[in-house]
Design a protein around this motif. Structure first.
Motif, short mmCIF file in Angstrom:
data_model
loop_
_atom_site.label_atom_id
_atom_site.label_comp_id
_atom_site.label_asym_id
_atom_site.label_seq_id
_atom_site.Cartn_x
_atom_site.Cartn_y
_atom_site.Cartn_z
N MET A 241 59.56 46.33 29.25
CA MET A 241 60.82 45.85 28.73
C MET A 241 61.98 46.30 29.63
O MET A 241 62.95 45.57 29.77
N ALA A 242 61.84 47.47 30.22
CA ALA A 242 62.90 47.96 31.11
C ALA A 242 63.08 47.01 32.29
O ALA A 242 64.20 46.72 32.70
N PHE A 243 61.97 46.54 32.85
CA PHE A 243 62.05 45.60 33.97
C PHE A 243 62.77 44.33 33.53
O PHE A 243 63.66 43.84 34.22
N LEU A 244 62.39 43.79 32.37
CA LEU A 244 63.01 42.56 31.89
C LEU A 244 64.50 42.75 31.69
O LEU A 244 65.31 41.92 32.13
N ASP B 143 62.38 30.58 37.51
CA ASP B 143 63.84 30.48 37.57
C ASP B 143 64.46 31.79 38.03
O ASP B 143 65.62 31.83 38.44
N TYR B 144 63.71 32.88 37.96
CA TYR B 144 64.19 34.21 38.35
C TYR B 144 63.76 34.56 39.77
O TYR B 144 63.92 35.69 40.21
N GLY B 145 63.18 33.63 40.48
CA GLY B 145 62.62 33.92 41.79
C GLY B 145 61.13 34.11 41.66
O GLY B 145 60.52 33.78 40.64
N ARG B 146 60.52 34.65 42.66
CA ARG B 146 59.07 34.89 42.60
C ARG B 146 58.83 36.16 41.79
O ARG B 146 59.40 37.21 42.07
N LEU B 147 57.99 36.03 40.78
CA LEU B 147 57.57 37.17 39.98
C LEU B 147 56.12 37.48 40.30
O LEU B 147 55.31 36.58 40.50
N TYR B 148 55.80 38.76 40.34
CA TYR B 148 54.43 39.19 40.55
C TYR B 148 53.89 39.73 39.25
O TYR B 148 54.54 40.55 38.60
N LEU B 149 52.72 39.24 38.86
CA LEU B 149 52.11 39.65 37.61
C LEU B 149 50.70 40.16 37.88
O LEU B 149 49.92 39.51 38.58
N LYS B 150 50.39 41.30 37.36
CA LYS B 150 49.05 41.85 37.44
C LYS B 150 48.48 41.85 36.03
O LYS B 150 49.01 42.50 35.14
N LEU B 151 47.42 41.08 35.84
CA LEU B 151 46.79 40.98 34.54
C LEU B 151 45.48 41.76 34.54
O LEU B 151 44.64 41.56 35.42
N SER B 152 45.31 42.61 33.58
CA SER B 152 44.05 43.31 33.36
C SER B 152 43.46 42.75 32.08
O SER B 152 44.11 42.81 31.02
N ILE B 153 42.27 42.20 32.15
CA ILE B 153 41.66 41.52 31.02
C ILE B 153 40.40 42.27 30.61
O ILE B 153 39.53 42.53 31.45
N VAL B 154 40.30 42.61 29.34
CA VAL B 154 39.09 43.24 28.81
C VAL B 154 38.08 42.13 28.62
O VAL B 154 38.30 41.18 27.86
N ASN B 155 36.96 42.20 29.31
CA ASN B 155 35.98 41.12 29.23
C ASN B 155 34.83 41.43 28.27
O ASN B 155 33.84 40.74 28.25
N THR B 156 34.97 42.47 27.46
CA THR B 156 33.93 42.77 26.47
C THR B 156 34.20 42.02 25.17
O THR B 156 33.36 42.02 24.28
N HIS B 157 35.35 41.37 25.05
CA HIS B 157 35.65 40.56 23.87
C HIS B 157 35.16 39.14 24.12
O HIS B 157 35.16 38.66 25.25
N LEU C 33 62.15 37.62 27.23
CA LEU C 33 60.73 37.73 26.90
C LEU C 33 60.10 36.35 26.70
O LEU C 33 58.98 36.11 27.13
N ASP C 34 60.83 35.44 26.09
CA ASP C 34 60.31 34.08 25.91
C ASP C 34 60.03 33.41 27.25
O ASP C 34 59.08 32.64 27.37
N ASP C 35 60.83 33.71 28.25
CA ASP C 35 60.60 33.15 29.58
C ASP C 35 59.32 33.70 30.20
O ASP C 35 58.60 32.99 30.90
N SER D 224 66.49 44.99 33.04
CA SER D 224 67.22 45.26 34.29
C SER D 224 67.38 44.01 35.15
O SER D 224 68.24 43.98 36.02
N HIS D 225 66.56 42.99 34.92
CA HIS D 225 66.65 41.76 35.69
C HIS D 225 67.14 40.58 34.82
O HIS D 225 67.07 39.43 35.26
N ASN D 226 67.59 40.90 33.61
CA ASN D 226 68.10 39.86 32.69
C ASN D 226 67.09 38.74 32.47
O ASN D 226 67.44 37.55 32.48
#
Length: 83
Positions: free
Chosen positions: A1-4, A52-66, A11-13, A6-8
């Motif tokens: 949330m701090a990142f969001l 719309d905010y420029g390039r965002l980098y997202l790292k997703l960690s997915i639990v694959n035991t579900h 969350l919906d975006d 600080s960069h305005n």
């Protein structure tokens, strides 16, 4: 949330960005977690979509035991801008 905050970024975006990810946005992975403790249970992928905010980098960690998978974490960051 701090990142969001600080960069305005709303969350919906972020939800819209996540739901709009394309395979072409992926630049690393998917692959087993590099941490030996989790590699049998987690899959990690990194994405870099243009938004719309420029390039965002997202790292997703997915639990694959579900049965349907479960996103364990989402790390959002931007490239540092050059002066």
């Amino acid at each position: 949330m701090a990142f969001l905050n600080s960069h305005n970024i709303l969350l919906d975006d972020v939800v819209d960005v996540l739901l709009g990810l394309q395979t072409s946005d992926c630049f690393d992975g998917p692959e087993p977690d590099r941490d030996e403790r989790y590699r049998d249970r987690w899959t990690v992928a990194e994405f870099a979509p243009f938004t719309d905010y420029g390039r965002l980098y997202l790292k997703l960690s997915i639990v694959n035991t579900h049965t349907l998978g479960k996103v364990l974490s989402l790390k959002l960051y931007r490239e540092k801008e050059c002066p």
